[in-house]
Design a protein around this motif. Structure first.
Motif, mmCIF file in Angstrom:
data_model
loop_
_atom_site.group_PDB
_atom_site.id
_atom_site.type_symbol
_atom_site.label_atom_id
_atom_site.label_comp_id
_atom_site.label_asym_id
_atom_site.label_seq_id
_atom_site.Cartn_x
_atom_site.Cartn_y
_atom_site.Cartn_z
ATOM 1 N N ILE A 64 0.824 -1.217 0.000
ATOM 2 C CA ILE A 64 0.000 0.000 0.000
ATOM 3 C C ILE A 64 0.853 1.261 0.000
ATOM 4 C CG2 ILE A 64 -2.081 -1.016 1.045
ATOM 5 C CD1 ILE A 64 -1.133 0.088 3.756
ATOM 6 N N ASP A 167 -0.775 9.514 5.813
ATOM 7 C CA ASP A 167 -0.953 8.262 5.059
ATOM 8 C C ASP A 167 -0.951 7.105 6.046
ATOM 9 O OD1 ASP A 167 -1.178 6.537 2.945
ATOM 10 O OD2 ASP A 167 0.934 6.612 2.376
ATOM 11 N N LYS A 170 -6.837 5.201 8.308
ATOM 12 C CA LYS A 170 -7.770 6.169 7.716
ATOM 13 C C LYS A 170 -8.845 6.632 8.704
ATOM 14 C CE LYS A 170 -5.254 5.181 4.244
ATOM 15 N NZ LYS A 170 -3.976 5.917 4.185
ATOM 16 N N ASP A 193 -3.627 11.024 1.994
ATOM 17 C CA ASP A 193 -3.631 10.012 0.937
ATOM 18 C C ASP A 193 -4.921 9.188 0.968
ATOM 19 O OD1 ASP A 193 -2.452 8.725 -1.227
ATOM 20 O OD2 ASP A 193 -1.392 7.254 -0.007
ATOM 21 N N ASN A 194 -5.265 8.658 -0.180
ATOM 22 C CA ASN A 194 -6.282 7.592 -0.303
ATOM 23 C C ASN A 194 -7.691 7.985 0.106
ATOM 24 O OD1 ASN A 194 -3.632 6.015 1.231
ATOM 25 N ND2 ASN A 194 -4.110 5.593 -0.895
HETATM 26 MG MG MG Z 1 -1.614 5.599 1.246
#
Ligand code: MG
Ligand code: DHB
Length: 251
Positions: A64, A167, A170, A193-194
């Motif tokens: 990831i 990052d 989450k 991120d993401n």
């Molecule tokens: Mg990430």
């Protein structure tokens, strides 16, 4: 000419299989092409970066990390910003960390990681990279560690950050973002991120069962009403599928 299947989807769960940034051959093909043109040539740190990826894979870290293109994008952005003090939350194997350091010799990086397994691999990667002097690796849960870093800043023991890359887990996106802003100088850039997660970001129903989608929606919604910052989400497509960054300017 090869023909690549195009993604055909109506909602995130058709596309991403539960908020995961699933990939499609056409996106990977473009990354492969642009990597060969722009990422590999003339990069004297290519071998260091590839060794970092290989060592992380050998040690079975989750796959990831940012892609090479995303790593270079972020590192160029930090360089364009003229960032000299960068905070990274979520080191994993230090692949993005080493991108940031390698594009900007004047950059000092504080990177925070909770997993002892990730820390071990990150330390080995940083040590091999030759960027040890630029990188300070802190071990512990962000929720406990970051307030200590903030206190150091408030008491003048550390400089403020001018670039932050979040990052990590989450679910804590907003917690990390909120404290990061308190650690930033005006004009700083904070990136999460993401957040797009294969389109899962736009799927309120998915958010009920997927805590990562929930954490991504929370940070987007909070940033939208936070007078301290001005933010935007930009989608990315590539070998990591459809995903995207939340980027915010600290006023
Ligand atoms: Mg990430
Ligand atoms: C996930 C986390 C990441 O940091 C990433 O870049 C991709 C996926 C995840 O937890 O699913």
């Amino acid at each position: 000419m090869t023909s690549y299947p195009q993604p055909d989807f109506k909602k995130a769960s058709d596309f991403g299989g539960g908020g995961k940034p699933r990939s499609f051959p056409i996106y990977t093909a473009v990354d492969d092409y642009t990597n060969a043109q722009l990422i590999v040539p003339n990069n004297k740190f290519h071998d260091v970066l590839e060794a970092t990826r290989a060592h992380s894979e050998l040690n079975e870290l989750p796959d990831i990390a940012v892609s090479p293109t995303q790593g270079k994008f972020l590192a160029l952005l930090a360089h364009m910003k003229g960032a000299t003090h960068l905070l990274e939350i979520g080191t994993l194997g230090a692949y993005s960390t080493i991108w940031f350091a390698s594009l900007n010799p004047g950059m000092k990086i504080v990177t925070v990681e909770n997993s002892p397994r990730h820390i071990k691999v990150a330390r080995e990667n940083i040590s091999r990279s030759g960027f040890e002097d630029q990188i300070e690796l802190l071990q512990g849960p962000g929720a406990a560690l970051l307030p200590v870093v903030l206190e150091d800043i408030e008491t003048g023991k550390r400089p403020k950050f001018d670039f932050v890359f979040i990052d990590a887990d989450k679910e804590n996106n907003w917690l990390y973002f909120d404290i990061a802003v308190k650690m930033c100088a005006p004009g700083a850039c904070v990136i999460v991120d993401n957040v797009v997660r294969g389109g899962g970001l736009a799927d309120a129903e998915l958010a009920e069962t997927d805590s990562r989608v929930r954490g991504s929606r929370q940070v987007v919604e909070e940033v939208g009403r936070d007078a301290r910052v001005d933010g935007v989400v930009t989608m990315t497509a590539g070998e990591k599928g459809i995903d995207g960054f939340l980027m915010a300017l600290v006023k």
